[in-house]
Design a protein around this motif. Structure first.
Motif, PDB file in Angstrom:
ATOM      1  N   ALA B   2      47.318  37.258  38.155  1.00  0.00           N
ATOM      2  CA  ALA B   2      46.020  37.622  39.383  1.00  0.00           C
ATOM      3  C   ALA B   2      44.814  37.443  38.324  1.00  0.00           C
ATOM      4  O   ALA B   2      44.599  37.871  37.667  1.00  0.00           O
ATOM      5  CB  ALA B   2      46.315  38.877  40.070  1.00  0.00           C
ATOM      6  N   ILE B   3      43.779  36.783  39.206  1.00  0.00           N
ATOM      7  CA  ILE B   3      42.343  36.693  38.595  1.00  0.00           C
ATOM      8  C   ILE B   3      41.754  37.545  39.620  1.00  0.00           C
ATOM      9  O   ILE B   3      41.510  37.233  40.535  1.00  0.00           O
ATOM     10  CB  ILE B   3      41.774  35.381  38.558  1.00  0.00           C
ATOM     11  CG1 ILE B   3      42.653  34.098  37.781  1.00  0.00           C
ATOM     12  CG2 ILE B   3      40.540  35.257  38.082  1.00  0.00           C
ATOM     13  CD1 ILE B   3      42.839  32.849  38.387  1.00  0.00           C
ATOM     14  N   ASN B   4      41.017  38.601  38.910  1.00  0.00           N
ATOM     15  CA  ASN B   4      40.412  39.736  39.629  1.00  0.00           C
ATOM     16  C   ASN B   4      39.135  39.367  39.873  1.00  0.00           C
ATOM     17  O   ASN B   4      38.201  40.034  39.418  1.00  0.00           O
ATOM     18  CB  ASN B   4      40.485  41.079  38.999  1.00  0.00           C
ATOM     19  CG  ASN B   4      41.975  41.618  39.009  1.00  0.00           C
ATOM     20  OD1 ASN B   4      42.706  41.822  40.009  1.00  0.00           O
ATOM     21  ND2 ASN B   4      42.458  42.013  37.729  1.00  0.00           N
ATOM     22  N   LYS B   5      38.893  38.259  40.929  1.00  0.00           N
ATOM     23  CA  LYS B   5      37.303  37.869  41.156  1.00  0.00           C
ATOM     24  C   LYS B   5      36.923  39.087  42.278  1.00  0.00           C
ATOM     25  O   LYS B   5      35.687  39.058  42.324  1.00  0.00           O
ATOM     26  CB  LYS B   5      37.431  36.544  41.799  1.00  0.00           C
ATOM     27  CG  LYS B   5      37.668  35.350  40.985  1.00  0.00           C
ATOM     28  CD  LYS B   5      37.447  33.967  41.819  1.00  0.00           C
ATOM     29  CE  LYS B   5      37.390  32.815  40.798  1.00  0.00           C
ATOM     30  NZ  LYS B   5      37.283  31.653  41.579  1.00  0.00           N
ATOM     31  N   PHE B   6      37.874  39.717  42.978  1.00  0.00           N
ATOM     32  CA  PHE B   6      37.379  40.477  44.077  1.00  0.00           C
ATOM     33  C   PHE B   6      38.079  41.994  43.776  1.00  0.00           C
ATOM     34  O   PHE B   6      39.230  41.963  43.171  1.00  0.00           O
ATOM     35  CB  PHE B   6      37.623  40.241  45.212  1.00  0.00           C
ATOM     36  CG  PHE B   6      36.749  39.021  45.867  1.00  0.00           C
ATOM     37  CD1 PHE B   6      35.669  39.107  46.252  1.00  0.00           C
ATOM     38  CD2 PHE B   6      37.307  37.591  45.508  1.00  0.00           C
ATOM     39  CE1 PHE B   6      34.964  37.816  46.630  1.00  0.00           C
ATOM     40  CE2 PHE B   6      36.485  36.565  45.707  1.00  0.00           C
ATOM     41  CZ  PHE B   6      35.528  36.576  46.348  1.00  0.00           C
ATOM     42  N   CYS B   7      37.624  43.071  44.256  1.00  0.00           N
ATOM     43  CA  CYS B   7      37.881  44.258  43.866  1.00  0.00           C
ATOM     44  C   CYS B   7      38.999  44.705  44.637  1.00  0.00           C
ATOM     45  O   CYS B   7      38.923  44.390  45.871  1.00  0.00           O
ATOM     46  CB  CYS B   7      36.836  45.538  43.729  1.00  0.00           C
ATOM     47  SG  CYS B   7      37.311  46.970  43.591  1.00  0.00           S
ATOM     48  N   SER B   8      40.223  45.214  44.281  1.00  0.00           N
ATOM     49  CA  SER B   8      41.364  45.259  45.204  1.00  0.00           C
ATOM     50  C   SER B   8      41.266  46.646  45.964  1.00  0.00           C
ATOM     51  O   SER B   8      42.078  46.746  46.955  1.00  0.00           O
ATOM     52  CB  SER B   8      42.894  45.030  44.406  1.00  0.00           C
ATOM     53  OG  SER B   8      42.567  46.110  43.385  1.00  0.00           O
ATOM     54  N   ILE B   9      40.338  47.459  45.406  1.00  0.00           N
ATOM     55  CA  ILE B   9      40.141  48.907  46.238  1.00  0.00           C
ATOM     56  C   ILE B   9      38.962  48.520  47.168  1.00  0.00           C
ATOM     57  O   ILE B   9      39.413  49.110  48.344  1.00  0.00           O
ATOM     58  CB  ILE B   9      39.484  49.839  45.157  1.00  0.00           C
ATOM     59  CG1 ILE B   9      40.400  49.738  43.878  1.00  0.00           C
ATOM     60  CG2 ILE B   9      39.468  51.076  45.609  1.00  0.00           C
ATOM     61  CD1 ILE B   9      41.867  50.372  44.147  1.00  0.00           C
ATOM     62  N   ARG B  26      36.650  43.095  30.975  1.00  0.00           N
ATOM     63  CA  ARG B  26      37.449  43.444  31.966  1.00  0.00           C
ATOM     64  C   ARG B  26      37.000  43.091  33.284  1.00  0.00           C
ATOM     65  O   ARG B  26      35.537  43.030  33.307  1.00  0.00           O
ATOM     66  CB  ARG B  26      37.816  45.006  32.024  1.00  0.00           C
ATOM     67  CG  ARG B  26      38.110  45.709  30.828  1.00  0.00           C
ATOM     68  CD  ARG B  26      39.522  45.672  30.467  1.00  0.00           C
ATOM     69  NE  ARG B  26      39.878  46.358  29.184  1.00  0.00           N
ATOM     70  CZ  ARG B  26      40.931  46.400  28.684  1.00  0.00           C
ATOM     71  NH1 ARG B  26      42.019  45.631  29.062  1.00  0.00           N
ATOM     72  NH2 ARG B  26      41.121  46.871  27.439  1.00  0.00           N
ATOM     73  N   HIS B  36      39.666  46.761  36.530  1.00  0.00           N
ATOM     74  CA  HIS B  36      40.799  46.515  36.697  1.00  0.00           C
ATOM     75  C   HIS B  36      41.504  45.635  35.416  1.00  0.00           C
ATOM     76  O   HIS B  36      41.091  44.691  35.206  1.00  0.00           O
ATOM     77  CB  HIS B  36      40.624  45.059  37.876  1.00  0.00           C
ATOM     78  CG  HIS B  36      40.289  45.471  39.218  1.00  0.00           C
ATOM     79  ND1 HIS B  36      41.025  46.189  40.135  1.00  0.00           N
ATOM     80  CD2 HIS B  36      38.763  45.635  39.770  1.00  0.00           C
ATOM     81  CE1 HIS B  36      40.375  46.908  41.359  1.00  0.00           C
ATOM     82  NE2 HIS B  36      38.981  46.320  40.951  1.00  0.00           N
ATOM     83  N   TYR B  37      42.498  46.708  34.874  1.00  0.00           N
ATOM     84  CA  TYR B  37      43.062  46.257  33.790  1.00  0.00           C
ATOM     85  C   TYR B  37      43.859  45.077  34.062  1.00  0.00           C
ATOM     86  O   TYR B  37      44.760  45.214  35.282  1.00  0.00           O
ATOM     87  CB  TYR B  37      43.536  47.508  33.024  1.00  0.00           C
ATOM     88  CG  TYR B  37      42.800  48.294  32.887  1.00  0.00           C
ATOM     89  CD1 TYR B  37      42.100  48.285  31.518  1.00  0.00           C
ATOM     90  CD2 TYR B  37      42.385  49.486  33.401  1.00  0.00           C
ATOM     91  CE1 TYR B  37      41.152  49.216  31.016  1.00  0.00           C
ATOM     92  CE2 TYR B  37      41.351  50.475  32.942  1.00  0.00           C
ATOM     93  CZ  TYR B  37      40.872  50.381  31.658  1.00  0.00           C
ATOM     94  OH  TYR B  37      39.803  51.208  31.458  1.00  0.00           O
ATOM     95  N   GLU B  38      44.520  44.127  33.017  1.00  0.00           N
ATOM     96  CA  GLU B  38      45.648  43.286  33.342  1.00  0.00           C
ATOM     97  C   GLU B  38      46.482  43.415  32.137  1.00  0.00           C
ATOM     98  O   GLU B  38      45.844  43.620  31.128  1.00  0.00           O
ATOM     99  CB  GLU B  38      44.912  42.008  33.469  1.00  0.00           C
ATOM    100  CG  GLU B  38      44.262  41.705  34.765  1.00  0.00           C
ATOM    101  CD  GLU B  38      43.034  40.662  34.357  1.00  0.00           C
ATOM    102  OE1 GLU B  38      43.189  39.755  33.793  1.00  0.00           O
ATOM    103  OE2 GLU B  38      41.966  40.523  35.346  1.00  0.00           O
ATOM    104  N   ASN B  39      47.619  43.327  32.284  1.00  0.00           N
ATOM    105  CA  ASN B  39      48.512  44.112  31.445  1.00  0.00           C
ATOM    106  C   ASN B  39      49.630  43.245  31.383  1.00  0.00           C
ATOM    107  O   ASN B  39      50.155  42.555  32.400  1.00  0.00           O
ATOM    108  CB  ASN B  39      49.033  45.542  31.449  1.00  0.00           C
ATOM    109  CG  ASN B  39      47.928  46.472  31.171  1.00  0.00           C
ATOM    110  OD1 ASN B  39      47.189  46.751  32.284  1.00  0.00           O
ATOM    111  ND2 ASN B  39      47.594  46.725  30.151  1.00  0.00           N
TER     112      ASN B  39
END
Lengths: 180, 180
Positions: B2-9, B26, B36-39
């Motif tokens: 997932a590319i966190n372009k937008f906040c999922s919250i 981040r 938004h951490y990516e692991n």
């Protein structure tokens, strides 16, 4: 754990549905239909020893601030488990250690985490308090602060290590730690 | 990934910055400031055997559709590694197997994945093609389709298993598979 209320790709609202061919509820974007999977995270760390003693760190940050732990933390993207375990060890204790060998893998399904802990020997480089640790100390097995350990997985690892050290056998094992 | 372009919250736009006290870029929400951490993700599966032969599945889905693999897939939240490995084995092959024992852990840092593969014996229950597998077969080590395996991690596991089986020794090992 991130709650995917919105799509991280396009910003639209998600809905929790079972996608076709799947068996689990997933957050699925109502606009671009991206399925946002949520998966367990891997924590990596080191059980560092010098002679008989074990290196513990007193946590400077929540959760469990003030309690003792093994240096460990989330594995990062594009990092090997050993690289992550060494990074966390240095970040939390300042210690430089020998090449780590796998020692324990614990499933913690109630919090969707796995802990992969390596054994390593402390090298000459001195350890020290860090931004993440109020105090860093070597504990002889007889003096482990059992009542002030941060997490149950840490207590289990130390219990098993003390047992293994008495026998001089340190084979890899995989266990589950459930909520109760 | 997932590319966190937008906040999922909260759905606001994120920016890629190094948060205070951190050392990595981040995706941080410009509105609610969630980081938004990516692991890495953990793939779990089974190397299932009956006598000398190994159970392989021919993939019905991309990537590597039509190629042979061991039954394996992403560990789900709130699942132990063994539960996940058994679930994937049943989903992909229909097989029911004995209690799995840890066999190999591979780091694949270039794709931020780890593979945890267990050994297990095939029980009486018959295996069969599934939604995920065009074909499911037992292969004698002499007949493994080396040129038609789906992933390098699968080829490595099978190579090492054939080597171990010749010696009759199956201890746990941890290796890194890098891009090249």
């Amino acid at each position: 754990m991130a709650i995917n209320k919105f799509c991280s790709i396009c910003g639209a609202v998600t809905e929790r549905i079972v996608p076709e061919g799947d068996e689990r509820y997933r957050a699925v974007c109502t606009s671009c239909h991206t399925i946002h999977y949520e998966n367990p995270k891997l924590v990596v760390g080191c059980l560092v020893t010098r002679n008989e003693s074990i290196l513990l760190c007193r946590r400077a940050i929540e959760p469990q601030k003030g309690k003792w732990t093994l240096p460990a933390g989330y594995l990062e993207n594009h990092e090997t488990a050993v690289q992550g375990a060494l990074r966390e060890t240095t970040e939390e204790s300042g210690a430089e250690v020998s090449i780590p060998t796998p020692y324990r893998l614990f499933d913690l399904p109630h919090i969707s985490q796995l802990y992969l802990l390596f054994r390593a020997q402390l090298l000459a480089c001195p350890f020290r308090p860090t931004r993440e640790s109020l105090e860093v100390r070597l504990f002889h097995p007889k003096n482990i602060p059992w009542d002030a350990l941060a997490f149950r997985v840490i207590a289990k690892t130390l219990e098993q290590y003390v047992h293994d050290a008495a026998k001089g056998e340190f084979s890899f094992e995989h266990h589950v730690i459930s909520r109760n």
